[in-house]
Write a protein that holds these residues in place. Structure first.
Motif, PDB file in Angstrom:
ATOM      1  N   PRO A 304      -9.115  -8.534  37.940  1.00 32.42           N
ATOM      2  CA  PRO A 304      -9.202  -9.945  37.530  1.00 32.42           C
ATOM      3  C   PRO A 304      -7.938 -10.390  36.807  1.00 32.42           C
ATOM      4  N   SER A 305      -7.800 -11.703  36.692  1.00 32.33           N
ATOM      5  CA  SER A 305      -6.564 -12.247  36.128  1.00 32.33           C
ATOM      6  C   SER A 305      -6.361 -11.842  34.668  1.00 32.33           C
ATOM      7  N   ASP A 306      -7.452 -11.684  33.905  1.00 35.93           N
ATOM      8  CA  ASP A 306      -7.301 -11.297  32.502  1.00 35.93           C
ATOM      9  C   ASP A 306      -6.748  -9.895  32.335  1.00 35.93           C
ATOM     10  N   TRP A 307      -6.831  -9.091  33.368  1.00 37.17           N
ATOM     11  CA  TRP A 307      -6.376  -7.709  33.294  1.00 37.17           C
ATOM     12  C   TRP A 307      -4.972  -7.511  33.885  1.00 37.17           C
ATOM     13  N   THR A 308      -4.282  -8.606  34.154  1.00 35.15           N
ATOM     14  CA  THR A 308      -2.946  -8.477  34.749  1.00 35.15           C
ATOM     15  C   THR A 308      -1.986  -7.781  33.800  1.00 35.15           C
ATOM     16  N   VAL A 309      -1.867  -8.313  32.585  1.00 41.37           N
ATOM     17  CA  VAL A 309      -0.935  -7.727  31.621  1.00 41.37           C
ATOM     18  C   VAL A 309      -1.348  -6.312  31.222  1.00 41.37           C
ATOM     19  N   PRO A 310      -2.639  -6.031  30.948  1.00 38.01           N
ATOM     20  CA  PRO A 310      -2.995  -4.635  30.675  1.00 38.01           C
ATOM     21  C   PRO A 310      -2.630  -3.677  31.796  1.00 38.01           C
ATOM     22  N   LEU A 365       0.297 -11.189  21.026  1.00 38.71           N
ATOM     23  CA  LEU A 365       0.449 -11.625  19.644  1.00 38.71           C
ATOM     24  C   LEU A 365      -0.059 -13.041  19.344  1.00 38.71           C
ATOM     25  N   PRO A 366      -0.043 -13.995  20.270  1.00 31.64           N
ATOM     26  CA  PRO A 366      -0.537 -15.340  19.917  1.00 31.64           C
ATOM     27  C   PRO A 366      -1.915 -15.368  19.281  1.00 31.64           C
ATOM     28  N   PRO A 367      -2.920 -14.597  19.773  1.00 28.72           N
ATOM     29  CA  PRO A 367      -4.200 -14.608  19.050  1.00 28.72           C
ATOM     30  C   PRO A 367      -4.073 -14.144  17.603  1.00 28.72           C
ATOM     31  N   ALA A 368      -3.217 -13.147  17.366  1.00 27.50           N
ATOM     32  CA  ALA A 368      -3.021 -12.690  15.985  1.00 27.50           C
ATOM     33  C   ALA A 368      -2.375 -13.778  15.129  1.00 27.50           C
ATOM     34  N   LEU A 392      -7.135 -23.879  19.714  1.00 26.57           N
ATOM     35  CA  LEU A 392      -7.393 -24.957  20.656  1.00 26.57           C
ATOM     36  C   LEU A 392      -7.520 -24.453  22.074  1.00 26.57           C
ATOM     37  N   THR A 393      -6.981 -23.294  22.357  1.00 24.25           N
ATOM     38  CA  THR A 393      -7.088 -22.705  23.693  1.00 24.25           C
ATOM     39  C   THR A 393      -7.697 -21.318  23.563  1.00 24.25           C
ATOM     40  N   SER A 394      -8.330 -20.892  24.617  1.00 27.54           N
ATOM     41  CA  SER A 394      -8.974 -19.577  24.604  1.00 27.54           C
ATOM     42  C   SER A 394      -7.976 -18.509  25.015  1.00 27.54           C
ATOM     43  N   TYR A 395      -8.093 -17.353  24.401  1.00 25.87           N
ATOM     44  CA  TYR A 395      -7.243 -16.219  24.710  1.00 25.87           C
ATOM     45  C   TYR A 395      -8.111 -15.108  25.283  1.00 25.87           C
ATOM     46  N   PRO A 396      -7.593 -14.382  26.258  1.00 23.67           N
ATOM     47  CA  PRO A 396      -8.415 -13.322  26.857  1.00 23.67           C
ATOM     48  C   PRO A 396      -8.678 -12.199  25.868  1.00 23.67           C
ATOM     49  N   ALA A 397      -9.863 -11.606  26.011  1.00 25.69           N
ATOM     50  CA  ALA A 397     -10.214 -10.493  25.137  1.00 25.69           C
ATOM     51  C   ALA A 397      -9.356  -9.267  25.406  1.00 25.69           C
ATOM     52  N   LEU A 429      -4.135  -6.308  15.732  1.00 24.38           N
ATOM     53  CA  LEU A 429      -5.404  -6.201  16.448  1.00 24.38           C
ATOM     54  C   LEU A 429      -6.559  -6.733  15.600  1.00 24.38           C
ATOM     55  N   LEU A 430      -6.625  -6.304  14.348  1.00 26.38           N
ATOM     56  CA  LEU A 430      -7.704  -6.767  13.485  1.00 26.38           C
ATOM     57  C   LEU A 430      -7.605  -8.269  13.212  1.00 26.38           C
ATOM     58  N   THR A 431      -6.397  -8.787  13.160  1.00 25.13           N
ATOM     59  CA  THR A 431      -6.230 -10.226  12.936  1.00 25.13           C
ATOM     60  C   THR A 431      -6.558 -11.039  14.175  1.00 25.13           C
ATOM     61  N   ALA A 432      -6.323 -10.464  15.357  1.00 23.21           N
ATOM     62  CA  ALA A 432      -6.557 -11.192  16.599  1.00 23.21           C
ATOM     63  C   ALA A 432      -8.002 -11.121  17.074  1.00 23.21           C
ATOM     64  N   LEU A 433      -8.786 -10.161  16.606  1.00 24.05           N
ATOM     65  CA  LEU A 433     -10.158 -10.001  17.096  1.00 24.05           C
ATOM     66  C   LEU A 433     -11.012 -11.259  16.929  1.00 24.05           C
ATOM     67  N   PRO A 434     -10.996 -11.947  15.771  1.00 28.41           N
ATOM     68  CA  PRO A 434     -11.829 -13.145  15.670  1.00 28.41           C
ATOM     69  C   PRO A 434     -11.493 -14.216  16.688  1.00 28.41           C
ATOM     70  N   VAL A 435     -10.228 -14.335  17.031  1.00 26.36           N
ATOM     71  CA  VAL A 435      -9.828 -15.351  18.004  1.00 26.36           C
ATOM     72  C   VAL A 435     -10.139 -14.897  19.421  1.00 26.36           C
ATOM     73  N   SER A 436      -9.834 -13.639  19.721  1.00 26.59           N
ATOM     74  CA  SER A 436     -10.062 -13.155  21.080  1.00 26.59           C
ATOM     75  C   SER A 436     -11.546 -13.078  21.412  1.00 26.59           C
ATOM     76  N   LEU A 437     -12.373 -12.674  20.441  1.00 22.65           N
ATOM     77  CA  LEU A 437     -13.810 -12.517  20.685  1.00 22.65           C
ATOM     78  C   LEU A 437     -14.620 -13.714  20.209  1.00 22.65           C
ATOM     79  N   ASP A 438     -13.948 -14.730  19.636  1.00 23.56           N
ATOM     80  CA  ASP A 438     -14.623 -15.941  19.158  1.00 23.56           C
ATOM     81  C   ASP A 438     -15.757 -15.585  18.190  1.00 23.56           C
ATOM     82  N   LEU A 439     -15.399 -14.845  17.133  1.00 24.03           N
ATOM     83  CA  LEU A 439     -16.386 -14.392  16.159  1.00 24.03           C
ATOM     84  C   LEU A 439     -16.795 -15.532  15.232  1.00 24.03           C
ATOM     85  N   PRO A 440     -17.994 -15.475  14.658  1.00 27.91           N
ATOM     86  CA  PRO A 440     -18.434 -16.524  13.727  1.00 27.91           C
ATOM     87  C   PRO A 440     -17.653 -16.461  12.409  1.00 27.91           C
TER      88      PRO A 440
END
Length: 835
Positions: A304-310, A365-368, A392-397, A429-440
């Motif tokens: 899938p497209s989200d897995w391109t960079v990985p 890095l943008p999610p972080a 404002l935009t979603s980032y892939p997990a 990674l810890l800073t980006a998790l709330p944005v990537s996973l859309d945590l409460p």
């Protein structure tokens, strides 16, 4: 034998000395070559050439001869082109063929005779003309006999024929330098032009360019003439680069077409790197990037497209693993890892893989950044309960997965920079998790606080992270060289190296201490997360108190358990956190601003108590300075209510007076207390609408002057500012302020008389404080009395007169500048000799 230096430090000193000796040897060899040339050049110039060797002079032609031959060859070439293109139609087919055949044959045959006579430069010019005529022959043949054939196809065949003919011609006459490079240039065209003539697409053209580049690489590897190898290398670079760029473009649009092309190019480049150690690193980097692009493109088509960079990152990790290949051998003697690869190839491939992983980390890095800066750029009110959207935009997990993989890969490398990078990746990674996973909201805040706590704990105790890293390891990390065995001990006295000064020098730090570097990396992340957590906690009242309390405990713990400058910074941050906690409590209780200012004075009081307990050291001073800044904030908040400002000033004076009890703070704190008490008195008098401040200041001034006089009697070295300054300022300054707003003449007159008396006493007894304070008050009082008249005079003068007078004054001052400077210096010296 024992040595005063650790083996690592001794090795560094030996390496430095060897490098210095090598540099000196290179310098001396260059100087020797110049001296030989300077000595023997005049002898060669004065010695006539032996008989029969006149032909040697032509083998190294002069510049003028080269210019003449080049111009002659160029003119003949122009003439031949003009004859072929313009005058062709005026002759019949036989005449035209005969002329071209004769001229070309003569041009190609003449160099043989010229070389026999030693005229190498002339032969080169004529041979160049012959090569151009062969191109014109090919053009003429197409126009006359093969006009119906395809132009691209004919050009491809003609280029191949010319390349073969020029190769044979250059091989037959090896003293000519032009034919073989020209053959290499012609050989670049047949396959690419043939692909275009066949109507093939970009894939076929790229394959043709790659095959041609492979042939060029073979020429570079297996031929000797330098000009031929340079020409072939240029062609290989251009055509090979074009084919790799085409393969990279195809890997995005048609991966199964671009992958074989990229892998073939990678194999060719890797072979060149293997055979040429000087190009090993650069060529291996290119080969590694080509392989990652090919394999990553195939994964991109299947995932899938989200897995391109990985996918690209995983391919890069496979190459980056080569960095750990150290060439060790197992128990059976077999080579472990990939030590069979040359070191340059291994480094280049690993560098390519590391670069791909680094690019993947940048992509993640943008999610972080959003998770860190989103709460700071808040748009909602404090304690509103409304949580601003962090992005404002979603980032892939998968961005978090890339950061996790990068951290794991860096942690596996026993180098200081890698451990620091692993720390940064884990923090991101810890800073980006709330944005990537859309945590409460609650989970995000808890995660940020946990990140802060973990980072600060590591900053206070970086030992586990630095395990296995020593100063020597840090040096190896900076140089990229593997650790080697230590040098043997120093020679015994009497041996040649026994008195060598560099080896006997005291040990010096050769690299950054791993614990320090890792501690600061963790501490920087903890500070950033703490600021973001506080900004996020401001949405909810309870979260604000919980976050500030937790951070206060964390930074206090680092200030107690940490080391170095991190203790000082943590202590200051703890004071700032306590200040924020006091403000939050006051705001939650609904306290008015002026009472909040009084409550804030608890912070400098507490820091003064902490400083009194720790006594000396940078931490105590930093804590007290930060507390004083909180006190200034309290004064600023209380400024809107003068009565409470006076109270705040008085309380600040009490804190400063308590601090002045300590001997190491006595000088500065005593003056601060005196100033604060005086300011509190003046503000209180102004608030009470007191028109006669002397009634309140003189009862303070007289005892203060008596105390100062008694102290001066006991201690003749005491300064007049310490003895009389506070007492005089307590009366002179409020009286001067009252005199400036008093419309009557009695107060200014009395103040002037008092100031004059103080000034005269200061001059008589050589007391600096009396002279400066009395003279300043007298001057300002006189200026107040003269001000109305000055205004009248200025108003009556013409408009042009004040600028003119100012100009004359500047000219006079400029003309006597040195004298005025000496007078000012003399006055300063006289004041300096006073007490």
């Amino acid at each position: 034998m024992n040595t005063p230096l650790p083996p690592a430090d001794e090795l560094v000193l030996v390496d430095r000395e060897l490098a210095r000796l090598d540099a000196r040897r290179t310098e001396l060899l260059a100087r020797r070559a110049w001296l030989i040339q300077a000595l023997y050049a005049p002898v060669r110039a004065m010695t006539p050439p032996p008989p029969g060797t006149g032909v040697v002079a032509d083998s190294t032609p002069r510049s003028a001869q080269n210019v003449l031959l080049t111009l002659g060859g160029t003119l003949l070439t122009i003439a031949a082109v003009a004859f072929t293109l313009v005058s062709w139609g005026s002759m019949g087919i036989g005449g035209r063929a005969a002329v071209l055949l004769v001229v070309t044959s003569a041009a190609l045959a003449s160099p043989v005779a010229l070389l026999r006579k030693g005229l190498v430069s002339t032969a080169e010019s004529v041979a160049a003309l012959g090569l151009v005529l062969m191109i014109l022959d090919a053009y003429a043949l197409h126009r006359v006999a093969l006009a119906g054939t395809d132009g691209l196809g004919y050009t491809a065949v003609a280029s191949a024929v010319l390349a073969g003919a020029w190769t044979a011609y250059g091989s037959a006459l090896p003293r000519l330098r032009i034919p073989l490079p020209a053959a290499v240039v012609a050989a670049q065209l047949p396959l690419p032009l043939g692909a275009l003539a066949a109507g093939s697409g970009p894939t076929a053209f790229a394959w043709a360019a790659l095959v041609t580049a492979a042939a060029d690489a073979a020429v570079v590897l297996w031929t000797r003439p330098t000009a031929v190898r340079i020409t072939a290398a240029t062609g290989a670079t251009a055509l090979g680069g074009w084919s790799l760029l085409t393969g990279a473009w195809l890997s995005l649009s048609s991966p199964w077409s671009g992958a074989p092309l990229l892998l073939a190019g990678a194999a060719l480049t890797l072979y060149v790197a293997w055979r040429r150690p000087g190009l090993a690193v650069a060529a291996s980097v290119l080969a590694g990037l080509s392989a990652v692009t090919a394999l990553g493109g195939l994964l991109r088509a299947a995932l899938p497209s989200d897995w391109t960079v990985p996918g690209y990152v995983l391919c890069g990790l496979a190459l980056a693993w080569l960095w750990r290949a150290d060439g060790t051998r197992d128990a059976a003697g077999a080579t472990a890892g990939t030590a069979w690869l040359p070191r340059g190839v291994r480094q280049g491939l690993a560098a390519a893989g590391t670069g791909v992983v680094a690019l993947g980390g940048l992509w993640a890095l943008p999610p972080a950044a959003v998770g860190l800066l989103g709460p700071v750029a808040r748009t909602t009110d404090v304690w509103s309960g409304e949580h601003a959207e962090p992005h404002l935009t979603s980032y892939p997990a998968t961005a978090a997965l890339v950061l996790l993989v990068s951290a794991a890969a860096l942690a596996a490398v026993p180098r200081l920079w890698a451990r620091c990078g692993a720390l940064a990746a884990v923090w991101a990674l810890l800073t980006a998790l709330p944005v990537s996973l859309d945590l409460p909201y609650a989970t995000t805040l808890v995660l940020q606080l946990l990140t802060t706590a973990a980072a600060l704990w590591l900053a206070a105790r970086p030992g586990p992270l630095a395990r296995g890293l020593r100063q020597r390891g840090a040096t190896d990390a900076a140089s990229g060289q593997p650790s080697g065995p230590a040098l043997p001990p120093l020679p015994a006295p009497g041996t040649p190296w026994a008195g060598w000064a560099p080896l006997r020098a005291p040990a010096r730090a050769v690299a950054v201490e791993p614990r320090t570097a890792l501690g600061w990396c963790a501490y920087a992340g903890g500070l950033a997360s703490a600021v973001s957590a506080v900004a996020l906690a401001l949405d909810v009242r309870g979260a604000t108190f919980a976050s500030l309390g937790l951070l206060l405990g964390l930074f206090t713990g680092v200030a107690v358990l940490g080391e170095g400058a991190r203790r000082v910074v943590s202590a200051c941050v703890a004071v700032l956190t306590a200040t924020g906690l006091v403000l939050a409590v006051a705001a939650a209780a609904g306290v008015e601003d002026h009472w909040t200012a009084v409550a804030l004075l608890l912070v400098p009081a507490a820091t003064a108590a902490v400083g009194a307990r720790t006594r000396t050291g940078p931490t105590a001073l930093a804590v007290e300075i930060t507390g004083a800044c909180a006190g200034l904030l309290a004064l600023g908040i209380a400024a809107s209510r003068p009565a409470f400002l006076a109270l705040a000033l008085a309380l600040g004076g009490v804190i400063a007076a308590a601090t002045a009890v300590r001997p190491e703070r006595r000088r500065f704190a005593s003056w601060t207390a005196a100033v604060l008490f005086l300011l509190a008195t003046w503000v209180r008098l102004a608030v009470s609408d007191v028109t006669t401040p002397e009634a309140y200041t003189l009862p303070v001034t007289v005892p203060a002057l008596v105390v100062g006089f008694l102290r001066r009697r006991r201690d003749r070295e005491a300064s007049s500012w310490t003895a009389y300054g506070p007492g005089l300022a307590a009366t002179l300054v409020p009286s001067l302020v009252a005199a400036w707003v008093d419309p009557h003449w009695v107060r200014p007159l009395l103040l002037g008389v008092a100031a004059l008396g103080v000034t005269l006493l200061g001059a008589r007894f050589r007391l600096q404080a009396l002279l400066v304070l009395g003279g300043g008050a007298l001057a300002l009082d006189g200026l107040h009395e003269l001000a109305p008249y000055v205004v009248q005079v200025v108003g009556a003068l013409p408009r042009w007169l004040p600028p003119a007078l100012a100009g004359l004054l500047l000219l006079a001052v400029g003309a006597t500048y040195e004298q005025r400077l000496r007078d000012a210096r003399r006055l300063r010296e006289r004041l300096g000799r006073m007490r």
